[in-house]
Design a protein around this motif. Structure first.
Motif: not given
Length: 161
Positions: A1-23
């Protein structure tokens, strides 16, 4: 799996993904807007990706909530509108957090998992021009959203435990 943060080609950034069990989603929606939902459709280990007509890339299906709609209702509606799949149980898998551009904002999205026993007949439309079943073990192609691919990988990985 990739490390976060992860960027796309237009500059959007995925900064987190929390499991539904966690939050769980309910406390999150009380603190912050959750304006959209995504759906990871899983069938025999493969994830359904749509080719989005506007962004011209392979991505998860989903979209914005309509007024008065819950995140789950939005996910079910988008699943039907973009693929023709109806009546499939959706389970909350995660909450994804993004720093988005155009306009700049931080956004949290509800991510649902739909498990299918067989490959359904899919209905292309103005938004979803084509469909493909992608194995999360495969590389991410240049015409695929790396953010959506990473969400799919993490949801599939956590659902198999």
């Amino acid at each position: 799996m990739a490390e976060l943060p992860l960027h796309d080609r237009v500059g959007n950034v995925s900064v987190g993904l929390r499991s539904a069990a966690d939050e769980p989603l309910e406390p999150l929606t009380a603190r912050a807007a959750v304006p959209a939902s995504l759906v990871v459709v899983l069938c025999v280990g493969a994830v359904l990706m749509i080719f989005d007509s506007r962004r011209r890339q392979w991505e998860l299906l989903g979209g914005m909530r309509e007024p008065g709609e819950t995140p789950r209702e939005a996910a079910a509606r988008e699943l039907d509108e973009e693929t023709g799949i109806r009546g499939v149980p959706l389970s909350l898998a995660a909450v994804a957090e993004f720093d988005l551009r155009r306009p700049e904002r931080r956004e949290s999205l509800a991510v649902y998992l739909a498990r299918l026993e067989f490959v359904p007949r899919l209905r292309a439309n103005d938004e979803a021009l084509a469909f493909r079943w992608w194995l999360p073990s495969e590389p991410v192609s240049e015409d695929m959203s790396p953010l959506d691919a990473e969400i799919a990988r993490r949801v599939v990985h956590s659902s198999s435990r």
